[in-house]
Design a protein around this motif. Structure first.
Motif, PDB file in Angstrom:
ATOM      1  N   LEU A   1     -14.279 -12.897  -9.323  1.00 47.21           N
ATOM      2  CA  LEU A   1     -14.108 -11.494  -9.580  1.00 47.21           C
ATOM      3  C   LEU A   1     -14.443 -10.699  -8.253  1.00 47.21           C
ATOM      4  O   LEU A   1     -13.694  -9.721  -8.366  1.00 47.21           O
ATOM      5  CB  LEU A   1     -15.574 -11.273 -10.520  1.00 47.21           C
ATOM      6  CG  LEU A   1     -15.652  -9.719 -10.869  1.00 47.21           C
ATOM      7  CD1 LEU A   1     -14.353  -9.224 -11.643  1.00 47.21           C
ATOM      8  CD2 LEU A   1     -16.924  -9.672 -11.799  1.00 47.21           C
ATOM      9  N   GLY A   2     -14.843 -11.035  -7.323  1.00 41.96           N
ATOM     10  CA  GLY A   2     -15.163 -10.306  -6.172  1.00 41.96           C
ATOM     11  C   GLY A   2     -13.777 -10.113  -5.471  1.00 41.96           C
ATOM     12  O   GLY A   2     -13.417  -9.033  -4.989  1.00 41.96           O
ATOM     13  N   LEU A   3     -13.036 -11.496  -5.537  1.00 42.09           N
ATOM     14  CA  LEU A   3     -11.763 -11.206  -4.853  1.00 42.09           C
ATOM     15  C   LEU A   3     -10.825 -10.318  -5.549  1.00 42.09           C
ATOM     16  O   LEU A   3     -10.169  -9.392  -5.004  1.00 42.09           O
ATOM     17  CB  LEU A   3     -11.182 -12.723  -4.963  1.00 42.09           C
ATOM     18  CG  LEU A   3      -9.626 -12.406  -4.335  1.00 42.09           C
ATOM     19  CD1 LEU A   3      -9.571 -12.194  -2.871  1.00 42.09           C
ATOM     20  CD2 LEU A   3      -8.742 -13.880  -4.492  1.00 42.09           C
ATOM     21  N   ALA A   4     -11.007 -10.184  -6.712  1.00 47.57           N
ATOM     22  CA  ALA A   4      -9.889  -9.245  -7.773  1.00 47.57           C
ATOM     23  C   ALA A   4     -10.470  -7.819  -7.304  1.00 47.57           C
ATOM     24  O   ALA A   4      -9.575  -7.045  -7.370  1.00 47.57           O
ATOM     25  CB  ALA A   4     -10.152  -9.616  -9.204  1.00 47.57           C
ATOM     26  N   GLN A   5     -11.983  -7.615  -7.303  1.00 45.48           N
ATOM     27  CA  GLN A   5     -12.211  -6.359  -6.963  1.00 45.48           C
ATOM     28  C   GLN A   5     -11.747  -5.730  -5.667  1.00 45.48           C
ATOM     29  O   GLN A   5     -11.468  -4.632  -5.745  1.00 45.48           O
ATOM     30  CB  GLN A   5     -13.897  -6.283  -7.305  1.00 45.48           C
ATOM     31  CG  GLN A   5     -14.256  -6.424  -8.571  1.00 45.48           C
ATOM     32  CD  GLN A   5     -15.880  -6.597  -8.867  1.00 45.48           C
ATOM     33  OE1 GLN A   5     -16.367  -7.238  -7.924  1.00 45.48           O
ATOM     34  NE2 GLN A   5     -16.508  -6.290 -10.077  1.00 45.48           N
ATOM     35  N   GLN A   6     -11.929  -6.805  -4.827  1.00 45.16           N
ATOM     36  CA  GLN A   6     -11.870  -6.070  -3.369  1.00 45.16           C
ATOM     37  C   GLN A   6     -10.111  -5.970  -3.312  1.00 45.16           C
ATOM     38  O   GLN A   6      -9.570  -4.920  -2.760  1.00 45.16           O
ATOM     39  CB  GLN A   6     -12.011  -7.076  -2.262  1.00 45.16           C
ATOM     40  CG  GLN A   6     -13.616  -7.206  -2.190  1.00 45.16           C
ATOM     41  CD  GLN A   6     -13.767  -8.244  -1.269  1.00 45.16           C
ATOM     42  OE1 GLN A   6     -13.935  -7.882  -0.033  1.00 45.16           O
ATOM     43  NE2 GLN A   6     -14.450  -9.445  -1.713  1.00 45.16           N
ATOM     44  N   ALA A   7      -9.298  -6.784  -3.968  1.00 40.42           N
ATOM     45  CA  ALA A   7      -7.811  -6.735  -4.061  1.00 40.42           C
ATOM     46  C   ALA A   7      -7.505  -5.392  -4.777  1.00 40.42           C
ATOM     47  O   ALA A   7      -6.574  -4.655  -4.550  1.00 40.42           O
ATOM     48  CB  ALA A   7      -7.279  -7.812  -4.763  1.00 40.42           C
TER      49      ALA A   7
END
Length: 263
Positions: free
Chosen positions: A164-170
């Protein structure tokens, strides 16, 4: 109408029935395919991908050097890619590029160097980028947050299966998130929960064929017609009709690439 935003139908896996595969996609309602050329950049693989797109009105292409092949990227590869982009209007993205620390087919420092270099080249070519990242989330985001001067990278986090963190940063960086058949897998509850939190105007669908066939085609070679099953899964996640996911994801694709693929 659906768009398969990431496929590999120029490879040997489709040599026996490529025309039939393309027709089945059309019959299933797939209005466009983004075929991504990968492999040794000196082998003719990228030329093969461009040639396929030149032969079909509903196929576009992306070319670049995959992190697996980063060790093979050199000045000649750079010239080959940039030359093909200049020659063909069917090339609409640079990729797939990024980092793969799972297989480590190329040394990690080389992967990161080549990733950065290709971001520079995408800037110069005015092309969106298609990002491959596996077990390298922090490093991928760090590089994307430090782009070449004058470049705000836009593009796709392809075959998303990260955190989820990767998705949010992307998403904060303006990237679209593309989901593949992995989303349909029985054990993909966490990924489906992440997909539910991705805004609809940041969603894309893909097959990444010939890999990752969605349910109910697990165990078979994947192909663009099966992208409908990814859309069906996303529709269930968001409580929408599959036709609405088709419309939204097509609009998102058109917006990113400044195209008018008909719906």
């Amino acid at each position: 109408m659906f768009i398969d935003s990431h496929a590999h139908i120029d490879g040997a896996e489709f040599d026996a029935d490529r025309d039939e595969v393309i027709q089945r996609a059309r019959d299933a309602g797939v209005s466009a395919i983004l075929n991504v050329g990968t492999g040794d950049p000196h082998s003719g693989a990228l030329e093969r991908a461009v040639e396929l797109a030149e032969q079909h009105h509903d196929i576009y292409t992306a070319i670049g050097t995959h992190p697996h092949d980063a060790r093979l990227f050199d000045g000649k590869a750079e010239q080959r890619i940039t030359g093909l982009i200049k020659q063909s209007s069917r090339v609409i993205a640079w990729g797939e590029i990024g980092l793969d620390f799972h297989y480590d087919n190329s040394p990690r420092d080389v992967q990161m160097e080549v990733f950065r270099r290709q971001l520079h080249l995408a800037r110069d070519a005015h092309l969106p980028v298609i990002i491959h990242t596996r077990e390298a989330e922090a490093e991928t985001i760090e590089i994307l947050k430090s782009p070449p001067a004058g470049f705000n990278p836009a593009g796709i986090m392809h075959c998303f299966s990260g955190s989820l963190g990767l998705a949010q940063q992307a998403l904060e960086l303006g990237f679209l998130i593309s989901f593949s058949g992995i989303l349909t897998f029985k054990k993909a509850d966490e990924l489906r929960a992440i997909a539910q939190r991705v805004p609809l105007d940041n969603l894309l669908i893909e097959t990444d064929c010939p890999y990752l066939s969605p349910i109910p085609f697990r165990g078979k070679r994947n192909e663009p017609a099966y992208v409908v099953e990814v859309a069906r899964c996303l529709a269930g996640i968001h409580g929408l009709e599959v036709e609405e996911i088709a419309r939204i994801s097509t609009e998102n694709f058109n917006r990113l690439f400044k195209l008018l693929v008909e719906m």
